[in-house]
Motif scaffolding. Structure first.
Motif, PDB file in Angstrom:
ATOM      1  N   SER A 583     -21.067   3.815  -8.615  1.00 42.11           N
ATOM      2  CA  SER A 583     -19.937   4.565  -9.168  1.00 42.11           C
ATOM      3  C   SER A 583     -18.601   3.950  -8.759  1.00 42.11           C
ATOM      4  N   ASN A 584     -17.548   4.376  -9.453  1.00 40.70           N
ATOM      5  CA  ASN A 584     -16.189   3.940  -9.127  1.00 40.70           C
ATOM      6  C   ASN A 584     -15.735   4.492  -7.774  1.00 40.70           C
ATOM      7  N   LEU A 585     -16.255   5.657  -7.398  1.00 42.94           N
ATOM      8  CA  LEU A 585     -15.890   6.243  -6.108  1.00 42.94           C
ATOM      9  C   LEU A 585     -16.263   5.301  -4.969  1.00 42.94           C
ATOM     10  N   CYS A 586     -17.486   4.782  -5.030  1.00 42.50           N
ATOM     11  CA  CYS A 586     -17.916   3.875  -3.963  1.00 42.50           C
ATOM     12  C   CYS A 586     -17.171   2.538  -4.034  1.00 42.50           C
ATOM     13  N   ARG A 587     -16.799   2.125  -5.223  1.00 39.72           N
ATOM     14  CA  ARG A 587     -16.074   0.856  -5.354  1.00 39.72           C
ATOM     15  C   ARG A 587     -14.673   0.946  -4.752  1.00 39.72           C
ATOM     16  N   HIS A 588     -14.055   2.119  -4.879  1.00 40.72           N
ATOM     17  CA  HIS A 588     -12.663   2.268  -4.444  1.00 40.72           C
ATOM     18  C   HIS A 588     -12.517   2.925  -3.069  1.00 40.72           C
ATOM     19  N   ILE A 589     -13.572   3.552  -2.585  1.00 46.06           N
ATOM     20  CA  ILE A 589     -13.480   4.246  -1.292  1.00 46.06           C
ATOM     21  C   ILE A 589     -14.530   3.642  -0.362  1.00 46.06           C
ATOM     22  N   PRO A 590     -14.149   2.729   0.505  1.00 45.76           N
ATOM     23  CA  PRO A 590     -15.110   2.004   1.343  1.00 45.76           C
ATOM     24  C   PRO A 590     -15.988   2.908   2.202  1.00 45.76           C
ATOM     25  N   ILE A 591     -15.406   3.969   2.780  1.00 48.46           N
ATOM     26  CA  ILE A 591     -16.196   4.812   3.679  1.00 48.46           C
ATOM     27  C   ILE A 591     -17.320   5.526   2.931  1.00 48.46           C
TER      28      ILE A 591
END
Length: 740
Positions: A583-591
């Motif tokens: 997902s884009n969430l994991c791509r943009h939020i490293p933690i």
């Protein structure tokens, strides 16, 4: 038999005990239980390391435990037992009452057992006992009885704060070590306003508006009209309103009368008793008249017991139904007269104005100062209000302020239960805190807790989280929110208005109850966006495409990074984790990317990965177990047992009979075969009415239907015992549940 009626009164039958998993200390060996109880005698509370059964009784318990019995020996004694052995047996302490519910609290802190009576936990301490060999493992609270039914209500288990611990350590120091210096320190700490009362205004010129003239020397004695009129009839039309001359009355007699009015007790010599009777009769101080008459009658009946020089003590014994020494408790004040003086504003010496509402009340300085340190300082420290009869207030609810004034004049809280009830109660709580009206603050706290609902918990938390004196309400609200997390985060978006500390505490709360870990993730994303509608992961993922995390989450982006580790990602389904990984969430939020990959690795490795048992992120929440979920090998019939008992919380019910699952066989049933036997609590031998031929082979099979959200499992086998087949089905369920 234990029953819970519509009003949530818990009734415990003789020789039984009520246990609930929510009646548990947050920290082993340390906690407080507050409750109301209705009983003829023997209100029994058990503190134990583990939950007992309904038919548990402390007399037959061999495991370590504490037992506190209020009203033992037919409501004559207080008892404390350790592991069944009596260690405290005292007369007449904290007794219960058969005519109404009584409020109690009991705390345990590393073996220090504290018992209090009253509506407010951590106050009105009545008894303490220190265990020299403390049990620091007790955690569960059981509500029990002896030989008569006991009713319980408003049961709350509360944590012990540092303030409570510090106070009790002081008490412990004084009581058990005999430390005189500690006594002096506590006296100094509580000196001042704790001893404040109407007696401080006895014959004081502060705010006095009337003078008595007594004795041959015509000595002026100051007093206060509102107090005099509330206790008798001092200001008749035939007298000058500001001066009351008393011819033939000596100062000691007048002093005894005023002392009785202002403090509720007085002393006078037997020879002057007749003069005091005459003076109290003149001004219609009815309680004092009756006491003087009764005392004089006793003198007449037995003169040998007294001599003319004896000092007689007179005390007002009709107390108001309120704990403590708050005004007007313990004083010969007529409540109806006092209320009338409040309503009419008669003898008022101050006018209260509220911005935008004009004049709202005309009370009396002395009444306000009896209840409130801020008001007292306002009228005495040289501020404008010290010289003016006008007081202006801003940002104050008129309804709440009038309710506070009514409480000051009656010591009773009367708030109409209408649509605005909750709002006014919160405003009243803030006013009580602002003006230091402690008894009103306590009453508001009690009422808010009793009326607390899932719909109001967020609103209350927003108000009380910044007020140190509201810690009890805050703790109860956080626990309520946690236990109804799904509802509180979906019924409304009020939770996004909570501050980070409060929301973070709820996410980490040990009583957090959710149907799916996905709801925790969605709630964190919604709060971090400060969204106007509830956001699910897919929606946030779409929004982040045309934006970036800093713009999407704004000032709460850093908070998002702090909150995400509280999501137990390994409890999400494998399919959802793989979806999140791309997902884009994991791509943009490293933690988040790290947490998702960690969870996938955990599921790939299995339950035996190193260090996973100690990491809370890999542990199941009790509430996150799903029905029909595979738990582990070696259970009593594995998933079927848990399907029938809701994970051991309820009495066994065969899931086939409860229609939670459907089981069918390859061959017709007969009197020797019953499909529910497969889901029975223990193995039952079965047989078939006849063999079934499939592809030229003799086979038999069972089919287990887990419902619409699960696939139908079928298993074919040749002459295999049904018990072995069950074990195979259980193992096959493991990968299925991970994909749910």
């Amino acid at each position: 038999m234990m029953e819970m009626n519509e009003k949530k009164f818990l009734t415990v039958a003789p020789f039984e005990c009520a246990w609930r998993k929510d009646l548990k200390f947050r920290e082993a060996g340390r906690g407080c239980v507050a409750f109301d109880a209705f009983a003829h005698n023997d209100v029994t509370v058990v503190f134990r390391e583990n939950v007992g059964s309904q038919h548990y009784h402390y007399k037959r318990d061999n495991s370590p435990h504490y037992t506190v019995i209020i009203g033992s020996h037919r409501n004559r004694r207080l008892k404390i037992e350790v592991d069944g052995k009596t260690v405290v047996d005292v007369v007449g302490v904290v007794l219960c009452c058969s005519s109404a519910f009584q409020s109690y609290w009991i705390s345990v802190y590393d073996g220090l057992i504290s018992i209090g009576k009253g509506r407010y936990p951590f106050q009105n301490l009545v008894f303490q006992w220190l265990d020299s060999n403390p049990n620091c493992s007790v955690q569960y609270v059981g509500l029990s009885s002896w030989d008569k039914h006991v009713g319980y209500r408003n049961v709350n288990v509360l944590p012990l704060t540092q303030n409570h611990i510090f106070l009790w350590k002081q008490v412990d120091c004084c009581e058990y070590r005999g430390d005189e210096e500690c006594d002096e320190e506590m006296e100094d700490e509580h000196a001042g306003f704790d001893d404040w009362g109407l007696g401080n205004f006895l014959e004081s010129c502060e705010w006095s508006d009337v003078f008595f003239i007594v004795g041959e020397e015509e000595r002026p004695v100051p007093a206060h009209k509102v107090i005099l009129q509330a206790c008798g009839n001092f200001l008749s039309s035939s007298l000058d309103g500001d001066v009351i001359p008393l011819q033939g009355v000596t100062y000691p007699t007048l002093h005894a009368l005023l002392q009785y009015i202002y403090t509720g007790q007085t002393q006078i010599s037997e020879s002057q008793l007749g003069s005091l009777l005459a003076l109290s009769s003149q001004f219609d101080v009815v309680p004092l008249v009756k006491q003087c008459e009764e005392t004089i009658e006793r003198f007449k009946q037995n003169k040998k017991l007294f001599d003319s020089g004896k000092i007689v003590e007179l005390s007002y014994t009709i107390f108001q139904p309120h704990s403590g020494t708050i005004f007007p408790a313990g004083l010969p004040v007529n409540p109806e007269k006092l209320r009338k003086l409040h309503l009419t504003g008669e003898h008022s010496d101050v006018s209260i104005y509220v911005e935008g509402h004009g004049l709202v009340a005309q009370p009396h300085r002395i009444i306000l100062s009896l209840w409130s340190v801020p008001f007292m300082k306002m009228f005495t420290n040289g501020m404008r209000e010290s010289h003016s009869s006008k007081v202006c207030l801003w940002d104050v609810s008129v309804e709440a302020f009038n309710a506070m004034l009514e409480f000051m004049y009656s010591a009773e809280l009367n708030v109409k239960e209408n649509m605005e009830f909750g709002t006014i109660l919160l405003q009243l709580l803030l006013l009580a805190d602002q003006f230091g009206v402690t008894p009103l603050h306590q009453e508001c706290c009690k009422m808010i807790i009793e009326c607390l609902s899932e719909d109001s918990v967020c609103t209350i938390l927003q108000v009380v989280s910044s007020i140190p004196s509201c810690q009890l309400i805050e703790e109860v609200c956080k626990r309520k929110f946690s236990m109804h997390f799904d509802y509180c985060t979906t019924a409304s978006l009020d939770f996004v208005l909570l501050d980070k500390t409060t929301f973070s505490t709820i996410i980490q709360h040990p009583d957090l109850t959710v149907t799916s870990e996905e709801r925790v993730l969605n709630a964190i994303l919604t709060w971090s966006m400060n969204a106007k509608e509830f956001c699910v992961g897919e929606l946030v993922d779409e929004l982040i495409v045309n934006s970036n995390p800093e713009l999407l989450f704004k000032e709460r982006f850093e908070s998002l990074n702090d909150l995400l580790p509280y999501v137990r990602f390994p409890l999400l389904s494998y399919v959802m984790l793989k979806k999140l990984e791309n997902s884009n969430l994991c791509r943009h939020i490293p933690i988040m990317d790290n947490l998702v990959k960690e969870a996938i690795g955990f599921l790939d490795i299995g339950l035996t990965g190193p260090g996973y048992d100690q990491n809370v992120r890999f542990q199941h929440r009790r509430s996150s177990f799903k029905e029909l979920q595979y738990i582990c090998d070696g259970d009593s019939n594995g998933v079927l047992y848990f399907a029938g008992t809701s994970y051991g919380d309820h009495q066994w019910v065969n899931p086939v009979l409860a229609k939670k699952i459907t089981i069918s066989a390859s061959s017709p049933t007969s009197r020797y075969t019953d499909p529910k036997a497969l889901a029975s609590r223990t193995y039952v031998g079965t047989s078939f009415a006849g063999p079934r031929i499939e592809n030229g082979r003799t086979t038999s099979w069972w089919m287990v239907d887990l419902g619409n959200d699960h696939q139908v499992l079928s298993l074919s086998f040749l002459y295999i015992s049904l018990y072995v087949a069950l074990e195979v089905i259980i193992k096959l369920l493991k990968p299925l549940v991970l994909c749910c």
